[in-house]
Write an enzyme that holds these catalytic residues in place. Structure first.
Site: not given
Lengths: 439, 439
Positions: A12, A14, A43, A205
């Site tokens: 996708g 990234v 993949a 994060k």
């Protein structure tokens, strides 16, 4: 030397960015790493979708297990996101003796302890620079660059969507819902924006940053999370009149009794550099005992900004391919057997300053009632802002800034204030951090 | 595992800070590095001076060669500064097979190529994070954290003394000489401030940053250096009225024909984060093609801030002690045999925008004369600020902001403007950089 072969899980945004950056900068990257890095396998859920990148020369499949199991793949890059399938694939790659690079903060925050233990047993590396603050090399900065410091606290604007919304609300005086809808149209916010606006993404994060800063296991389940959905233009304006900006801040702080770990809307003095980090940009402010405050700023998301961190991790992995495994940078900055069991504090035990806004009857004695309640809880007042009543209104807005106090005491004070007859509705409470060097 | 033994050359400010940080944070540092780090030897010019640190357990000497030659020392930390003795000692340490950590920017900028070649031959590491921007891990960020990027340009406020002086001039409207004298009293500036205020110190650091950003050998001798001694409060004020701050900026930029490498006073739009880096603080803004702009901010000097970088380097050295030497991070980010021979451009070939201030007769036709001269050189005007003449003055200040142009063309234009009868004195020229992502 033969190039290192990388298998991508996910093609996708990234994934496409990573293919493009590795291709475009192949010559410079090889000059740095001393060895080429090529994407040999990838993949994707569907093979006939339009792609950000040219996939010539890449062996494509819809079955991620094929990539993870292929003996020709040296390093697996996991970019599919989410919890369960990602966990399964990463553990399988590790079991196959492959190094792993991931941009998946949810995965690391939730399953990191298990994944790093498996990696250590297999002698492989799991690198996750791209999981926090996109292209900003914040993991490396804290884990290696500040290795001489006792980290005292860190504070981060680590969700670009939330920061974009708060910036627009401030710049244009707009309502939260209004800006969110626009952000969704521009693709800055997901159709389901919960993870961003409720602070869950930021808490993922922050959990990672706190672990590498303090040498504690990952404990996402103990993070306190509060979203920005109830911030109003009114509060943004009052905060500004008092010299503050409202940011959705992740704070991790070491105090005597443990670790504060919390994401919530926060007033910050406008003169701090981090208060001026606007739009979709991210920044993390880290306070070390030797270095003092340092700040790291950049794009927190986006195809190539995140790819920048993925590729940096790949270069690091190339270097460690021949390194003594016992001598690598530890996954969580501190050696796995040297993590500490400092508790994450419940929110009631956290200390911060506060901004309070309430609607009070415009009558004598009201201010005295409120200051008495705050005084009873031992809460000192820093500033009071009393606005004129609007035409025909019987209630006036009263804004207080308090000094630092225990959240538990503030909860008690707010309960008592809301019980006053002269007060209408609920007290708006936004936490305030000065972010000066001393705390 | 036995602790790594470190020999210090120099026990002044940074040396004392390094001893203190290694002692105070010994437990955390060992938890990170997996191995203790102790200062076993130290050389100082005099042994009976009062010290910042406790030297118990450290073998002291006044002869630095004793430290460099002692077989018990694993790593030599060079903190004596200066060129020749430092060079001699570092080369001798390398010849003895010891790893070296240094905070000496002058040494690296001037003799780095020779030193790194010697280190590569001996299979040892020379680490120099502390040489640039004190405790900010900027070397690591560029060399490793941004390894996936083609770096397009970087801009740094990398001299705290100069930034303190410019900040005071702006905040208080004071003269350069006045603030410098105060900075000297406070110990922010040396008795001989030449290195700081003339930009030599910044040029040393910029030379190092440019090498690791672009993969070129160190070329201090080609850096253009202009100081801040001629900046006046008048220019600071006019710049502010136009929406800019004046900073002493180090700029390194890749253009088609080579590399721009220059330190000079620079106008920066006030909305840029780096324009708001004040006082003795440092910051470096790096533009990568994938990551976009990233900024790194922190203390650029001071005992413990610099020690923070020294200790981070020591932790890295501990890790590489068992690493395959061919697989380490290269000293200059790119493999030694893969540096490129891009030329550093002479200043005449550099492009920037400009702020010009001149004293012109208050008469019609003056503006036309000047715009014609600029137009003849192909220089476009961005803004003109015409001030009222002071009481009894026949000349008025005229301020121009220009678009980007070749320095050579601007030199020609300034010569022609100064030759005009209606112009009094010299044209004040300060360069202007927008620091937006595109250039």
């Amino acid at each position: 030397m033969k190039p290192v072969k990388v298998g991508l899980l996910g093609l996708g945004t990234v994934g496409g960015g990573t293919v493009n950056v590795l291709r475009r900068n192949a010559e410079e990257i090889t000059r740095r790493a001393g060895r080429g890095i090529v994407i040999s396998h990838a993949a994707a859920r569907s093979l006939d979708k339009p792609r950000l990148c040219d996939t010539t020369g890449i062996r494509l499949t819809t079955d991620p297990n094929e990539v993870v199991d292929d003996p020709g793949v040296d390093v697996v890059v996991e970019l599919i996101g989410g919890y369960d399938l990602a966990r399964e694939l990463v553990l399988r790659a590790i079991a196959n003796g492959k190094h792993v690079v991931t941009a998946n903060k949810a995965l690391i925050a939730k399953y990191g302890n298990e994944i790093f233990a498996a990696a250590s047993r297999q002698g492989v590396v799991v690198a996750f620079e791209a999981a926090v603050a996109g292209g900003i090399p914040i993991i490396k900065a804290i884990r290696e660059g500040l290795a001489g410091n006792r980290i005292e606290w860190l504070a981060g604007i680590i969700n670009g969507t939330g920061n974009f919304i708060l910036t627009e609300m401030r710049d244009k005086g707009r309502e939260f819902a209004d800006v969110l809808a626009e952000a969704q149209r521009f693709g800055y916010a997901e159709a389901d924006p919960t993870f961003d606006v409720e602070g869950i993404d930021a808490a993922h994060k922050l959990t990672i940053l706190a672990s590498i800063a303090f040498g504690i296991p990952l404990q996402f389940e103990h993070a306190y999370t509060e979203g920005i959905t109830r911030i109003t233009p009114t509060d943004v304006t009052y905060a500004e009149q008092l010299g503050y900006r409202i940011k959705h801040l992740g704070m991790a702080r070491r105090v005597e009794s443990g670790i504060e770990l919390r994401v919530h809307p926060t007033l910050i003095p406008e003169r701090r550099l981090i208060a001026n980090v606007d739009g979709v940009m991210n920044a993390v402010l880290v306070q070390g005992d030797a270095v003092g405050p340092t700040l790291y700023y950049g794009a927190g998301a986006g195809a190539e900004a995140t790819a920048s961190a993925v590729v940096a991790d790949l270069v690091d992995v190339v270097r460690v391919l021949t390194t003594d495994p016992n001598n690598r940078v530890p996954h969580l900055a501190f050696q796995a057997d040297a993590l500490s069991d400092l508790p994450i504090l419940p929110m009631e035990q956290v200390q911060t300053a506060y901004y309070l806004r309430l609607q009070a009857e415009d009558s004598p004695g009201v201010l005295a009632d409120i200051t008495r309640i705050l005084g009873d809880q031992g809460i000192s007042i820093e500033a009071v802002l009393q606005k004129e009543p609007s035409e025909g209104q019987s209630h006036v807005p009263l804004i207080f800034l308090t000094q630092r106090t225990l959240e538990a005491k503030m909860n008690g004070a707010i309960d008592a204030i809301e019980a006053l007859e002269c007060i209408s509705g609920q007290v708006v409470r936004i936490r305030l951090e000065h972010l000066d060097s001393h705390r």
